[in-house]
Scaffold this active site. Sequence first.
Site, short mmCIF file in Angstrom:
data_model
loop_
_atom_site.label_atom_id
_atom_site.label_comp_id
_atom_site.label_asym_id
_atom_site.label_seq_id
_atom_site.Cartn_x
_atom_site.Cartn_y
_atom_site.Cartn_z
N HIS A 48 38.12 33.52 43.80
CA HIS A 48 37.58 34.31 42.69
C HIS A 48 36.97 33.43 41.60
O HIS A 48 37.65 32.62 40.98
CB HIS A 48 38.69 35.17 42.07
CG HIS A 48 38.17 36.28 41.22
ND1 HIS A 48 37.93 37.54 41.71
CD2 HIS A 48 37.83 36.31 39.92
CE1 HIS A 48 37.47 38.31 40.75
NE2 HIS A 48 37.39 37.59 39.65
N ASP A 50 33.94 33.92 38.35
CA ASP A 50 33.11 34.88 37.62
C ASP A 50 31.79 34.32 37.12
O ASP A 50 31.24 34.82 36.14
CB ASP A 50 33.91 35.46 36.44
CG ASP A 50 34.80 36.61 36.87
OD1 ASP A 50 34.25 37.64 37.29
OD2 ASP A 50 36.04 36.48 36.81
N GLU A 162 34.63 43.05 42.56
CA GLU A 162 35.90 43.00 41.84
C GLU A 162 36.48 44.35 41.51
O GLU A 162 37.68 44.46 41.28
CB GLU A 162 35.79 42.18 40.54
CG GLU A 162 37.15 42.04 39.87
CD GLU A 162 37.23 40.98 38.80
OE1 GLU A 162 36.19 40.42 38.43
OE2 GLU A 162 38.34 40.70 38.34
N HIS A 189 39.94 47.55 38.78
CA HIS A 189 40.04 46.49 37.77
C HIS A 189 41.19 46.94 36.85
O HIS A 189 42.18 47.47 37.36
CB HIS A 189 38.71 46.25 37.04
CG HIS A 189 38.72 44.97 36.29
ND1 HIS A 189 38.89 44.91 34.93
CD2 HIS A 189 38.63 43.69 36.72
CE1 HIS A 189 38.92 43.63 34.54
NE2 HIS A 189 38.76 42.88 35.61
N HIS A 235 44.89 43.04 40.42
CA HIS A 235 44.55 44.08 39.43
C HIS A 235 45.12 45.47 39.73
O HIS A 235 45.07 46.34 38.87
CB HIS A 235 43.03 44.24 39.24
CG HIS A 235 42.41 43.18 38.39
ND1 HIS A 235 42.54 43.15 37.02
CD2 HIS A 235 41.64 42.12 38.71
CE1 HIS A 235 41.88 42.10 36.54
NE2 HIS A 235 41.33 41.45 37.55
N HIS A 256 43.10 36.71 43.16
CA HIS A 256 43.40 35.89 41.98
C HIS A 256 44.61 36.43 41.22
O HIS A 256 44.48 37.08 40.19
CB HIS A 256 42.18 35.73 41.07
CG HIS A 256 41.57 37.00 40.54
ND1 HIS A 256 41.24 38.07 41.32
CD2 HIS A 256 41.22 37.36 39.27
CE1 HIS A 256 40.73 39.04 40.57
NE2 HIS A 256 40.71 38.63 39.32
N ASP A 326 39.95 31.77 39.18
CA ASP A 326 39.45 32.66 38.12
C ASP A 326 38.58 31.93 37.10
O ASP A 326 38.46 32.36 35.95
CB ASP A 326 40.63 33.36 37.41
CG ASP A 326 40.29 34.77 36.94
OD1 ASP A 326 39.11 35.17 37.06
OD2 ASP A 326 41.18 35.46 36.43
#
Length: 408
Positions: A48, A50, A162, A189, A235, A256, A326
């Site tokens: 993961h 971003d 995600e 999420h 999540h 993650h 992350d």
Amino acid sequence: MFKIILIFSLNSIILTQVFGASIIADEKLRNLEKAKEILDKYPLIDGHNDLPHMIRTNFMNRFGQFDLNDMKQSLISSTGKEGITHTDIKRIREGKLSGQFWAIYANCQTDAKDSVRRHLEQIDVVYRFVEKYSNDFQFVQKSGDIMPAFKNKKIISLLGLESGHAIDSSLAILRVFYELGVRYMTLTHNCDVPWATNNQIDRLANASSYGGLTKFGRKVIQEMNRLGMIVDLSHVSYQTMLDALDESKAPVMFSHSSVYSLCNHVRNVRDDVLLKLKQNNGILMINLYNGFIKCGNQVPTMNDIIAHFNYTKNLIGVDHIGIGADFDGVDLTPPDVDDVSKYPNLFAALIENGWNENDLAKIAGLNVIRVLADNEKYAKSVENMEPIDDYIDKTDLDPKYSECRTSF
Ligand SMILES: *[C@@H]1O[C@H](CO)[C@@H](O)[C@H](O)[C@H]1NC(C)=O
Ligand SMILES: *[C@@H]1O[C@H](CO)[C@@H](O)[C@H](O)[C@H]1NC(C)=O
């Protein structure tokens, strides 16, 4: 006699003080060299990152405004600020990161509005940087393409969606995302979708009255299994984790998340779930975010990070561990592994803590490649199954969704 012994031991104390430090420094250097050798031999694939969202937040996806070779410099020249940047080609190469699931993310406020558009735009960002920097990146959709790309020294680029709100409760949209190359979807999420609950409810005293997956939620899992898209449980709520582990016919992942027993944050994973993950042959990709490694606003040391790896290995074995750092998705990173250039430090510390080459090869990439391959294998075994054409039940949809739908 007595005097001689005293002088002798005093000498050895002095000797240890002078040479001991350099012996430790030598060992650290050797471990770092060994870590780098291992990462040259086996692919490191992180679960993961971003970066696509970072590009949106800072540059509104305008490719003229940044140079992916050096994002520190790009941020300063475009925005006048150093900002937070953990990822660029220079640092990826330094950190020997061979592959990445790039997170395709749009926040919960887009739900029941423009979530489909926003997630698609983020896929476009990955397509564009893979194309623009094609000497470095290679887009990959199949486990079998990973090792050849690694041998060619390409940065293997995979897509992870995600947020479940990306599909707007539509299995057709899920299938289209698969066609676009998405190979995992995080079911939620930090907000519920109409078919699954998220981690935030676990903060409530009455969490158990919320449930996990609905009947349609189970259909989503079945369709993901049929396609060969990995179910990601980072999540989601505790109950959604249990329901998805019960429903999934293929190994699942936590792209993650870290260990709840060491830091009891709702984003981390409890022991009973980890034991089920082992039975499912899935993978926990450990998140390095400060707040998940060390609860209570403390800055994590390398030992704090290693503790999560040790704990998971002791509980469920080395075959179920990966790394999902992350980077670019969090503001606080541990000083010893503060961006993508620092993975070798983590591997050196694991060597120092008794992890062998075989262990490190697995947690770097072999485990996650196996999980992807197992999902492909399951999909192949049901290739004659028709796509599921159920719609979500109208009564499962909150009235807010009627504003973004012309009709049911
Ligand atoms: C949980 O409790 C809160 C009040 O603390 C209440 O508003 C909510 O409706 C309850 N949820 C469920 C599913 O019972
Ligand atoms: C990790 O486990 C190894 C082997 O059991 C042990 O020697 C080491 O001290 C542990 N490290 C941490 C930080 O817990």
